[in-house]
Write an enzyme that holds these catalytic residues in place. Structure first.
Site, mmCIF file in Angstrom:
data_model
loop_
_atom_site.group_PDB
_atom_site.id
_atom_site.type_symbol
_atom_site.label_atom_id
_atom_site.label_comp_id
_atom_site.label_asym_id
_atom_site.label_seq_id
_atom_site.Cartn_x
_atom_site.Cartn_y
_atom_site.Cartn_z
ATOM 1 N N GLY A 25 -1.699 11.249 -36.890
ATOM 2 C CA GLY A 25 -2.839 10.554 -36.300
ATOM 3 C C GLY A 25 -3.826 9.989 -37.315
ATOM 4 N N GLY A 71 -6.913 6.324 -22.447
ATOM 5 C CA GLY A 71 -7.241 5.140 -23.240
ATOM 6 C C GLY A 71 -6.288 4.922 -24.406
ATOM 7 N N LYS A 111 -16.325 2.491 -23.685
ATOM 8 C CA LYS A 111 -15.242 1.540 -23.980
ATOM 9 C C LYS A 111 -15.033 0.495 -22.880
ATOM 10 C CE LYS A 111 -12.526 4.223 -27.252
ATOM 11 N NZ LYS A 111 -11.197 4.699 -27.629
HETATM 12 P P1 NDP Z 1 -8.360 10.223 -22.342
HETATM 13 O O1 NDP Z 1 -9.313 11.268 -21.892
HETATM 14 O O2 NDP Z 1 -8.536 8.811 -21.884
HETATM 15 O O3 NDP Z 1 -6.866 10.675 -21.936
HETATM 16 C C1 NDP Z 1 -6.391 11.963 -22.247
HETATM 17 C C2 NDP Z 1 -4.907 12.059 -21.898
HETATM 18 O O4 NDP Z 1 -4.447 13.345 -22.311
HETATM 19 C C3 NDP Z 1 -4.597 11.924 -20.418
HETATM 20 O O5 NDP Z 1 -3.337 11.319 -20.259
HETATM 21 C C4 NDP Z 1 -4.566 13.393 -19.969
HETATM 22 O O6 NDP Z 1 -3.775 13.610 -18.826
HETATM 23 C C5 NDP Z 1 -3.892 14.020 -21.171
HETATM 24 N N1 NDP Z 1 -4.136 15.453 -21.308
HETATM 25 C C6 NDP Z 1 -5.257 16.055 -21.762
HETATM 26 N N2 NDP Z 1 -5.112 17.393 -21.774
HETATM 27 C C7 NDP Z 1 -3.875 17.643 -21.282
HETATM 28 C C8 NDP Z 1 -3.133 18.825 -21.039
HETATM 29 N N3 NDP Z 1 -3.643 20.038 -21.291
HETATM 30 N N4 NDP Z 1 -1.861 18.710 -20.565
HETATM 31 C C9 NDP Z 1 -1.337 17.491 -20.297
HETATM 32 N N5 NDP Z 1 -2.000 16.326 -20.506
HETATM 33 C C10 NDP Z 1 -3.248 16.399 -20.998
HETATM 34 O O7 NDP Z 1 -8.390 10.290 -23.933
HETATM 35 P P2 NDP Z 1 -7.899 9.180 -24.978
HETATM 36 O O8 NDP Z 1 -6.638 8.581 -24.476
HETATM 37 O O9 NDP Z 1 -9.019 8.279 -25.330
HETATM 38 O O10 NDP Z 1 -7.599 10.060 -26.274
HETATM 39 C C11 NDP Z 1 -6.474 10.921 -26.325
HETATM 40 C C12 NDP Z 1 -6.362 11.473 -27.737
HETATM 41 O O11 NDP Z 1 -6.100 10.399 -28.627
HETATM 42 C C13 NDP Z 1 -7.641 12.164 -28.249
HETATM 43 O O12 NDP Z 1 -7.279 13.411 -28.770
HETATM 44 C C14 NDP Z 1 -8.129 11.278 -29.364
HETATM 45 O O13 NDP Z 1 -8.645 12.043 -30.423
HETATM 46 C C15 NDP Z 1 -6.847 10.581 -29.808
HETATM 47 N N6 NDP Z 1 -7.110 9.272 -30.394
HETATM 48 C C16 NDP Z 1 -6.738 9.082 -31.680
HETATM 49 C C17 NDP Z 1 -6.973 7.884 -32.287
HETATM 50 C C18 NDP Z 1 -6.585 7.723 -33.699
HETATM 51 O O14 NDP Z 1 -6.979 6.685 -34.291
HETATM 52 N N7 NDP Z 1 -5.802 8.629 -34.288
HETATM 53 C C19 NDP Z 1 -7.611 6.759 -31.581
HETATM 54 C C20 NDP Z 1 -7.917 7.042 -30.193
HETATM 55 C C21 NDP Z 1 -7.681 8.267 -29.634
HETATM 56 P P3 NDP Z 1 -4.395 13.398 -17.325
HETATM 57 O O15 NDP Z 1 -4.365 11.910 -17.066
HETATM 58 O O16 NDP Z 1 -3.463 14.151 -16.462
HETATM 59 O O17 NDP Z 1 -5.785 13.960 -17.359
#
Ligand code: NDP
Length: 284
Positions: free
Chosen positions: A250, A135, A73
């Site tokens: 979602g 993201g 991305k």
């Molecule tokens: P990233 O890896 O960029 O970010 C993940 C985020 O989730 C971070 O803020 C991370 O925190 C947090 N996180 C993950 N696990 C935990 C946990 N156990 N406890 C607390 N915080 C947690 O992923 P994306 O932002 O790209 O995607 C996130 C979700 O969004 C995915 O599940 C994806 O499927 C969904 N999504 C859905 C879309 C849709 O169209 N419905 C489109 C795009 C994404 P930290 O910074 O502390 O690691």
């Protein structure tokens, strides 16, 4: 599925990691069929070192555009000719569109989310709480602010990433943003209108994982949105419904980012119902 490249067809695709059955491909091709568009949407595994060659290949083969997933991305940007406004603010592209002979980077994640939101509430003037700073959170924060939200609170596990997103929003978009640490259950701040899970908590197969949210602080009439498309009925969605909140799942966001992509590529406004049904069939 094996694919023969047929140059009489318009090509679009998804450059990303390997997937057995890409739900986005199923959804996009359902829309192409429904609207009689002789287009294909291909899922193509591209290793990070091959990204430049893959983009050059897409240009050479006349692709009308493609989606990019993790890990491309951000890396794709240097191979493009220009950026849409919000993608430039986010510094991330999930949708590339050929305009004339140029490949332009757009980000439809946040736009898709805002479209779902606008079906039930106008974000203008609203106060928003976002869990996550990755993201998806970045895309949602930027687009929600561009749609007029006045205050955005970011709760994130890692302080550094959370503070960075709050600073980006304060700097680049017309909304005030603040960071709250997330080291125990977070209560929804007084005056919040919209609560969003933009983390991966609840995504299959970890369907029993729960967001660290004090669910008793959810109030009737609040809008609660979850980015998790699989399964769409997460714990958060169910907890929010039980408390009388208005809920967005979602799948809506995934469908809407797809409808915007198809609109960019083909000029046709696809029927979201057909696309949602195709996704529901994939996710069972
Ligand atoms: P990233 O890896 O960029 O970010 C993940 C985020 O989730 C971070 O803020 C991370 O925190 C947090 N996180 C993950 N696990 C935990 C946990 N156990 N406890 C607390 N915080 C947690 O992923 P994306 O932002 O790209 O995607 C996130 C979700 O969004 C995915 O599940 C994806 O499927 C969904 N999504 C859905 C879309 C849709 O169209 N419905 C489109 C795009 C994404 P930290 O910074 O502390 O690691």
């Amino acid at each position: 599925m094996s694919t023969t490249l047929n140059f009489k067809q318009e090509l679009t695709g998804c450059f990303g990691q390997p997937v057995a059955e890409n739900p986005t491909q199923v959804m996009m091709e359902a829309a192409y069929r429904h609207h009689g568009l002789d287009w294909r949407y291909l899922t193509i595994e591209v290793a990070p070192d091959d990204l430049a060659a893959a983009v050059a290949g897409a240009r050479a083969m006349g692709f009308r555009g493609f989606n990019c997933t993790i890990p491309h991305k951000v890396a794709v940007i240097e191979h493009l000719d220009g950026m849409g406004e919000s993608a430039a603010v986010m510094g991330a592209v999930n949708c590339v569109v050929r305009r004339g002979d140029q490949l332009i980077g757009e980000n439809t994640d946040g736009k898709g989310f805002v479209k779902s939101l606008q079906d039930i509430v106008d974000p203008a003037g609203k106060r928003v709480l976002i869990f996550g700073a990755g993201g998806a959170a970045r895309a949602i924060g930027v687009e929600t602010a561009l749609a007029g939200a006045t205050h955005i609170t970011i709760a994130n596990r890692s302080r550094e990433r959370g503070e960075e997103l709050a600073a980006l929003l304060n700097d680049k978009v017309p909304a005030e943003a603040s960071f709250v640490p997330w080291d125990g259950p977070v209560a929804v701040p007084e005056g919040t209108d919209i609560v969003i899970n933009a983390t991966s908590i609840g995504l299959f197969p970890d369907v029993d994982a729960r967001l660290g949210l004090d669910v008793d602080s959810l109030r009737e009439g609040m809008v609660v949105a979850d980015v998790i498309p699989n399964p769409p009925r997460t714990h958060l969605v169910r907890d929010a419904e039980e408390r009388g909140c208005r809920v967005i799942d979602g799948l809506g966001m995934l469908v809407n980012q797809g409808t915007i992509g198809i609109q960019y590529w083909t000029g046709t406004d696809p029927d979201p119902t057909v696309m949602r049904q195709a996704l529901e069939a994939v996710f069972g």
